[in-house]
Scaffold this active site. Structure first.
Site, short mmCIF file in Angstrom:
data_model
loop_
_atom_site.label_atom_id
_atom_site.label_comp_id
_atom_site.label_asym_id
_atom_site.label_seq_id
_atom_site.Cartn_x
_atom_site.Cartn_y
_atom_site.Cartn_z
CE LYS A 72 -2.82 3.19 2.26
NZ LYS A 72 -2.14 4.25 1.48
CD GLU A 106 13.18 1.10 9.51
OE1 GLU A 106 13.52 2.02 10.26
OE2 GLU A 106 13.93 0.15 9.22
CB CYS A 125 12.84 9.20 7.93
SG CYS A 125 14.00 8.17 7.03
CD GLU A 164 9.30 13.01 11.63
OE1 GLU A 164 8.20 12.50 11.84
OE2 GLU A 164 10.21 12.47 10.99
P1 NAD Z 1 1.86 8.39 7.71
O1 NAD Z 1 2.09 7.59 8.94
O2 NAD Z 1 0.81 9.41 7.72
O3 NAD Z 1 1.51 7.41 6.48
C1 NAD Z 1 2.34 6.32 6.13
C2 NAD Z 1 1.50 5.28 5.42
O4 NAD Z 1 0.52 4.79 6.33
C3 NAD Z 1 0.72 5.82 4.21
O5 NAD Z 1 0.69 4.83 3.20
C4 NAD Z 1 -0.66 6.04 4.78
O6 NAD Z 1 -1.68 5.97 3.81
C5 NAD Z 1 -0.77 4.88 5.75
N1 NAD Z 1 -1.75 5.10 6.83
C6 NAD Z 1 -2.29 6.27 7.26
N2 NAD Z 1 -3.19 6.03 8.24
C7 NAD Z 1 -3.22 4.70 8.44
C8 NAD Z 1 -3.93 3.84 9.33
N3 NAD Z 1 -4.81 4.30 10.21
N4 NAD Z 1 -3.69 2.51 9.26
C9 NAD Z 1 -2.77 2.01 8.41
N5 NAD Z 1 -2.09 2.76 7.51
C10 NAD Z 1 -2.30 4.10 7.54
O7 NAD Z 1 3.29 8.97 7.29
P2 NAD Z 1 3.64 9.92 6.05
O8 NAD Z 1 3.10 11.28 6.34
O9 NAD Z 1 3.27 9.24 4.78
O10 NAD Z 1 5.23 9.91 6.12
C11 NAD Z 1 5.95 10.73 6.96
C12 NAD Z 1 6.43 9.98 8.18
O11 NAD Z 1 7.18 8.82 7.77
C13 NAD Z 1 7.40 10.79 9.00
O12 NAD Z 1 7.14 10.61 10.36
C14 NAD Z 1 8.75 10.22 8.63
O13 NAD Z 1 9.78 10.41 9.57
C15 NAD Z 1 8.41 8.78 8.46
N6 NAD Z 1 9.45 8.10 7.66
C16 NAD Z 1 10.28 7.22 8.30
C17 NAD Z 1 11.30 6.57 7.58
C18 NAD Z 1 12.22 5.58 8.26
O14 NAD Z 1 12.88 4.82 7.55
N7 NAD Z 1 12.28 5.54 9.58
C19 NAD Z 1 11.44 6.83 6.21
C20 NAD Z 1 10.57 7.74 5.60
C21 NAD Z 1 9.57 8.36 6.34
#
Ligand code: NAD
Length: 495
Positions: free
Chosen positions: A188, A264, A299, A398
């Site tokens: 997804k 992650e 990230c 963050e």
């Molecule tokens: P997010 O948590 O909003 O979304 C991530 C994914 O989860 C998306 O595909 C989203 O559609 C899905 N999602 C949203 N709500 C959900 C739910 N209730 N149940 C299951 N899935 C759901 O994050 P984002 O805004 O897409 O990305 C930014 C975040 O990702 C930041 O916190 C960043 O630090 C983190 N990030 C971490 C790494 C790492 O390797 N540690 C790498 C890149 C980004």
């Protein structure tokens, strides 16, 4: 070397309405569609399928059927390897198309997108293709009357949920090792960045990945991701995203089938500059890139700069000079250094952080504003705050935007206290010429990654480790093959 003319040929190509990839076919979702807004100009780029829980069910069933049939899991490692290599090759031959498509979707500057997206994804598929038949089982030392064997088996159906920054790279970090170990996958992508991931699905089919082995469901996280999280027939989920969603996945796993979770999550990474750094100008340049490139949507971004008091003024003015010189604008223009903030919601959140930090007493020295509003796109100035204390929200939370905080420290112990004063533990950096100090910091900083005299970068051989609330997952490296497989022991009585 990619030219502007090659990019311009692709930048206006019409993007058809997107579908779901289920059981080897692209098909319409059950419900309506979601409009995809390009951060470059705020215009509608195309629509993606807004999948429902029923669509997720169908994708999971396809994955389960393909897994149980053995069409992939029981192929010889040599046969699986061949297909993963072919995927890597096809990503490379379509690298520019993939990168431009991704940039139109999420605004990353094209130079970085080319390296970090198709460039990195191809490398990841190749790495796991090479590795998959080097993982052996074990025969354990036992009493002669018995034989103890340890086998490594796939998990079954693996879910992968990925964010909007670097969607191809992060999807590859999960699906390449999962496929290498023989799992079937339901992927997804984020609703903010699905286009290049869907293209990767097409490439996997072209490469000969059997139907049902990789399924892609697009749509809202609260529906699609949530249905995956609660699904009883998904054995594990590899997730990259926010801590908030990571926590909801843990609850859902507990309420459903105790599926394994590899998380992650976010970070607030300290970048520590000691006065004995050999080349402060170079350190400032790398540090600025480490927070401002991709509009801070990285990230591991070094968002908390900790600088030794004696050089704080000099280092801050160097950073401001660099920040002012960044050329920001159309991410598909190769002369720009920084592209667009990925989506409007993120831009609003970045600007709110600026307002709150100012209210809490941080000193806004540079940037802080939306720019190029006339383009309709989402662009923001690199932003620097000084006089930032550990009590302030901007020091703790963050942002995931182009905002750097600067906090001076007195000595090594003070630097370490500030560095570890965070709920996160993703990345960190130490700049020093003192080897012993570098080693002490490596040991005592509570983070998955410690860069020394650099910021960012790494290759497939090193894991994307994390500590504290930055997660527990181990993307990348040979460790990911362990993540996406399970041990089975056999205890055989010999006659
Ligand atoms: P997010 O948590 O909003 O979304 C991530 C994914 O989860 C998306 O595909 C989203 O559609 C899905 N999602 C949203 N709500 C959900 C739910 N209730 N149940 C299951 N899935 C759901 O994050 P984002 O805004 O897409 O990305 C930014 C975040 O990702 C930041 O916190 C960043 O630090 C983190 N990030 C971490 C790494 C790492 O390797 N540690 C790498 C890149 C980004």
């Amino acid at each position: 070397m990619v030219t502007q003319a090659q990019i311009d040929l692709l930048r206006h190509q019409e993007i058809p309405q997107q579908k779901l990839l289920i059981n080897g076919k692209f098909k319409q979702g059950e419900a309506d569609n979601l409009a995809i807004i390009s951060p470059i100009d705020g215009a509608v780029l195309t629509h993606i399928a807004n999948a429902t829980a029923n669509d997720v069910d169908e994708a999971v069933m396809a994955a389960r059927k393909s897994y149980e049939s053995g069409i992939w899991a029981k192929q010889s490692p040599a046969a699986r390897k061949k297909i993963l290599f072919r995927i890597a090759e096809l990503i490379e031959t379509q690298a520019l198309e993939l990168a431009v498509l991704g940039v139109r979707d999420n605004g990353t500057e094209i130079g970085m997108a080319l390296r970090a997206e198709p460039g990195s994804a191809a490398g990841t598929f190749r790495y796991y293709a090479e590795a998959l038949d080097k993982i052996n089982g074990e025969v354990t030392p036992t009493d002669e009357a018995f034989l103890g064997m340890v086998l490594r088996e796939p998990l079954g159906v693996v879910g992968a949920i990925v964010p909007w920054n670097f969607p191809l790279m992060i999807a590859a970090w999960k699906i390449a090792p999962a496929l290498a170990m023989g799992n079937s996958v339901v992927l997804k992508p984020s609703e903010q960045a699905s286009l290049s991931v869907l293209k990767l699905g097409e490439i996997c089919l072209q490469a000969g990945l059997p139907e049902g082995v990789l399924n892609i469901v697009t749509g809202k996280g609260s529906v699609v991701g949530n249905a995956m999280a609660h699904h009883h027939d998904i054995d594990a989920i590899g997730f990259t995203g926010s801590g908030r969603v990571g926590a909801s996945l843990m609850q859902a796993a507990a309420q459903s089938n105790l599926k394994r979770l590899f998380l992650e999550l976010g970070g607030k990474s300290p970048n520590i500059i000691f006065a004995d750094t050999k080349d402060l100008i170079q350190a400032a340049k790398v540090s600025a890139n480490g927070i401002f490139r991709n509009s801070g949507e990285v990230c591991v971004a070094g968002s908390r700069l900790l600088v030794e008091e004696s050089i704080a003024e000099e280092f801050t003015s160097e950073l401001i000079k660099i920040a002012k010189n960044f050329k920001i604008g159309d991410p598909l223009d190769v002369t720009n250094d920084i592209g667009a903030v990925s989506n409007q919601q993120q831009l609003i959140s970045d600007i709110e952080f600026v307002g709150n930090a100012t209210q809490e007493g941080a000193n806004l020295l540079q940037g802080g504003k939306r720019i190029l509003q006339e383009t309709g796109g989402f662009y923001m100035q690199p932003t620097i705050f000084t006089d930032v204390t550990a009590e302030m929200t901007i020091f703790k939370n963050e942002v995931f935007g182009p905002i750097l905080t600067i906090t001076p420290f007195k000595d090594e112990a003070h630097a370490l206290t500030l560095a570890n004063d965070s709920i996160f533990g993703l990345a960190s950096a130490v700049w020093t010429e003192n080897l012993s100090r570098a080693h002490r910091m490596i040991r005592h900083i509570k983070a998955g990654i410690v860069y020394v005299n650099t910021y960012g970068g790494a290759d497939n051989s090193v894991p994307m480790a994390a500590a504290k609330q930055s997660g527990n997952g181990i993307d990348k490296s040979l460790h990911a093959l362990t993540t996406y497989s399970q041990l089975k022991t056999a205890w055989i009585k010999l006659s």
